[in-house]
Design a protein around this motif. Structure first.
Motif, mmCIF file in Angstrom:
data_model
loop_
_atom_site.group_PDB
_atom_site.id
_atom_site.type_symbol
_atom_site.label_atom_id
_atom_site.label_comp_id
_atom_site.label_asym_id
_atom_site.label_seq_id
_atom_site.Cartn_x
_atom_site.Cartn_y
_atom_site.Cartn_z
ATOM 1 N N ALA A 196 0.916 -1.132 0.132
ATOM 2 C CA ALA A 196 0.306 0.227 0.197
ATOM 3 C C ALA A 196 0.866 0.894 -0.694
ATOM 4 N N ALA A 197 0.486 2.282 -0.420
ATOM 5 C CA ALA A 197 0.674 3.337 -0.513
ATOM 6 C C ALA A 197 0.099 4.727 -0.097
ATOM 7 N N LEU A 198 0.266 5.803 -0.133
ATOM 8 C CA LEU A 198 -0.351 7.114 0.037
ATOM 9 C C LEU A 198 0.707 8.296 -1.124
ATOM 10 N N PHE A 199 -0.291 9.167 -1.980
ATOM 11 C CA PHE A 199 -0.008 9.652 -2.471
ATOM 12 C C PHE A 199 -0.334 10.977 -2.082
ATOM 13 N N GLU A 200 0.458 12.147 -2.593
ATOM 14 C CA GLU A 200 0.038 13.904 -1.798
ATOM 15 C C GLU A 200 -1.204 14.239 -2.950
ATOM 16 N N ALA A 201 -1.817 14.684 -2.593
ATOM 17 C CA ALA A 201 -3.189 15.164 -3.615
ATOM 18 C C ALA A 201 -3.442 17.074 -3.431
ATOM 19 N N ASP A 202 -2.695 17.258 -2.405
ATOM 20 C CA ASP A 202 -3.544 18.431 -2.292
ATOM 21 C C ASP A 202 -2.226 19.905 -3.027
ATOM 22 N N GLY A 203 -1.157 19.338 -3.960
ATOM 23 C CA GLY A 203 -0.546 19.971 -4.022
ATOM 24 C C GLY A 203 0.108 21.322 -3.487
ATOM 25 N N GLY A 204 0.805 21.099 -2.171
ATOM 26 C CA GLY A 204 1.107 21.767 -1.270
ATOM 27 C C GLY A 204 0.661 22.328 -0.358
ATOM 28 N N ALA A 205 -0.652 22.634 -0.031
ATOM 29 C CA ALA A 205 -1.311 23.269 0.702
ATOM 30 C C ALA A 205 -0.933 23.349 1.985
ATOM 31 N N TRP A 206 -0.901 22.018 2.377
ATOM 32 C CA TRP A 206 -0.884 22.058 3.453
ATOM 33 C C TRP A 206 -0.069 23.293 4.259
ATOM 34 N N LYS A 207 0.827 23.013 3.285
ATOM 35 C CA LYS A 207 2.206 24.276 3.807
ATOM 36 C C LYS A 207 1.553 24.901 4.918
ATOM 37 N N LEU A 208 1.345 25.578 3.813
ATOM 38 C CA LEU A 208 0.511 27.605 3.736
ATOM 39 C C LEU A 208 -0.400 27.252 5.165
ATOM 40 N N ASP A 209 -1.353 26.017 5.603
ATOM 41 C CA ASP A 209 -1.521 26.262 6.855
ATOM 42 C C ASP A 209 -0.401 25.968 7.758
ATOM 43 N N ALA A 210 0.359 25.027 7.919
ATOM 44 C CA ALA A 210 1.394 24.813 8.770
ATOM 45 C C ALA A 210 1.883 25.893 9.260
ATOM 46 N N ILE A 211 2.432 27.204 7.747
ATOM 47 C CA ILE A 211 2.901 28.134 8.433
ATOM 48 C C ILE A 211 2.417 29.649 9.035
ATOM 49 N N GLU A 212 0.061 28.739 8.628
ATOM 50 C CA GLU A 212 -0.156 29.812 9.314
ATOM 51 C C GLU A 212 -0.647 29.739 10.921
ATOM 52 N N GLU A 213 -0.476 28.415 10.712
ATOM 53 C CA GLU A 213 -0.448 27.930 12.334
ATOM 54 C C GLU A 213 0.860 27.832 13.137
ATOM 55 N N ILE A 214 1.869 28.701 12.685
ATOM 56 C CA ILE A 214 2.763 28.542 13.234
ATOM 57 C C ILE A 214 3.335 30.122 13.740
ATOM 58 N N LYS A 215 2.327 30.347 12.216
ATOM 59 C CA LYS A 215 2.373 32.173 12.876
ATOM 60 C C LYS A 215 1.469 32.661 14.263
ATOM 61 N N LEU A 216 0.314 32.062 14.320
ATOM 62 C CA LEU A 216 -1.069 31.428 15.311
ATOM 63 C C LEU A 216 -0.091 31.245 17.146
ATOM 64 N N TYR A 217 0.452 30.351 16.471
ATOM 65 C CA TYR A 217 1.309 29.834 17.571
ATOM 66 C C TYR A 217 2.178 30.650 18.233
ATOM 67 N N PHE A 218 2.952 31.742 17.788
ATOM 68 C CA PHE A 218 4.069 32.957 18.119
ATOM 69 C C PHE A 218 2.843 34.135 18.184
ATOM 70 N N SER A 219 1.600 34.380 17.253
ATOM 71 C CA SER A 219 1.247 35.439 18.107
ATOM 72 C C SER A 219 0.703 35.149 19.243
ATOM 73 N N LYS A 220 0.077 33.923 20.058
ATOM 74 C CA LYS A 220 -0.241 33.836 21.195
ATOM 75 C C LYS A 220 0.924 33.567 22.224
ATOM 76 N N GLU A 221 1.735 33.421 21.825
ATOM 77 C CA GLU A 221 2.903 33.500 22.912
ATOM 78 C C GLU A 221 3.604 34.206 23.470
ATOM 79 N N LEU A 222 3.398 34.868 22.312
ATOM 80 C CA LEU A 222 4.651 36.534 22.264
ATOM 81 C C LEU A 222 3.984 37.316 22.341
ATOM 82 N N GLU A 223 2.774 37.504 22.627
ATOM 83 C CA GLU A 223 1.884 38.312 22.686
ATOM 84 C C GLU A 223 2.009 39.878 22.695
#
Length: 235
Positions: A196-223
């Motif tokens: 069995a295998a998994l092939f990525e199928a979102d064109g890398g959109a998850w990377k933008l979501d992850a970057i936004e989550e990291i920015k949100l994390y710092f926005s709260k922790e370093l408010e």
């Protein structure tokens, strides 16, 4: 001749400095003294950056928190007089190795799903399928010739054909553990063996979501530091 040579040697032996504007020069030829640099601190989580900035150990405020990717964050200073930035601390995520587009035998694929993916309903469904396959043959079904079917246990003493779900939405560990792992689409495929295998199928959109989550994390922790103008977050 000898006197001139001695005077030249004596002039070179002394170290003279001069400040011109905001730059420092040394010796008679007025060579500029470059800014001192230090080694970059390296950590493996986002909390390390938060602790460093909250304590302001090196007194380098204000700084920029640069979210480079889902797996790397750098903290850099403003430009010095050489128009360079210093990287004070760098965080690189510790992640499991997941080979997307790679066919694993059923046992290895089962272990991969259990150890490297967040528990979700679709993850459990795939585990149920691959854990109950009773035939090494994988059959292509449907008018499109794309859908696949395997024979799997349906109960204690029965088996039945099961069509593989596609696409599947899963949350592999691909970014820092302090933030929510982004969900994305995958094509789930099997072939004879079975494997069995998994092939990525979102064109890398998850990377933008992850970057936004990291920015949100710092926005709260370093408010407070952000409100005071000591920290700017970019990504």
């Amino acid at each position: 001749m000898i006197k001139e040579a001695i005077e030249k040697i004596l002039s070179l032996a002394s170290i003279n400095t001069a400040t011109i504007g905001d730059q420092i020069f040394t010796n008679s030829d007025l060579r500029r003294v470059p800014d001192a640099v230090t080694d970059t601190l390296k950590v493996r989580n986002l909390q390390g950056i938060v602790d460093y900035l909250r304590n302001n150990f090196d007194s380098k405020m204000p700084v920029i928190v640069h979210v480079i990717s889902p797996t790397q964050v750098n903290v850099v200073t403003g430009f010095n007089r050489d128009l360079n930035r210093s990287t004070l601390i760098e965080a690189t995520a510790l992640l499991p190795e997941i080979k997307f587009g790679w066919f694993y035998d059923i046992e290895s694929f089962n272990i991969l799903l259990q150890s490297c993916f967040v528990d979700t309903e679709q993850k459990q469904r795939i585990l149920s399928i691959v854990g109950n396959v009773v035939d090494e043959k994988v059959v292509t079904v449907g008018d499109t010739g794309i859908s696949q079917q395997v024979t799997a246990k349906a109960g204690i003493a029965t088996v039945e054909p099961v069509v593989l779900p596609n696409p599947v939405h899963l949350k592999p560990y691909r970014t820092f553990v302090e933030i929510k792992q982004p969900e994305s689409a995958f094509v789930f495929r099997m072939k004879d063996g079975p494997s069995a295998a998994l092939f990525e199928a979102d064109g890398g959109a998850w990377k933008l979501d992850a970057i936004e989550e990291i920015k949100l994390y710092f926005s709260k922790e370093l408010e407070q530091l952000i409100a005071d103008g000591h920290v700017v977050i970019v990504g």
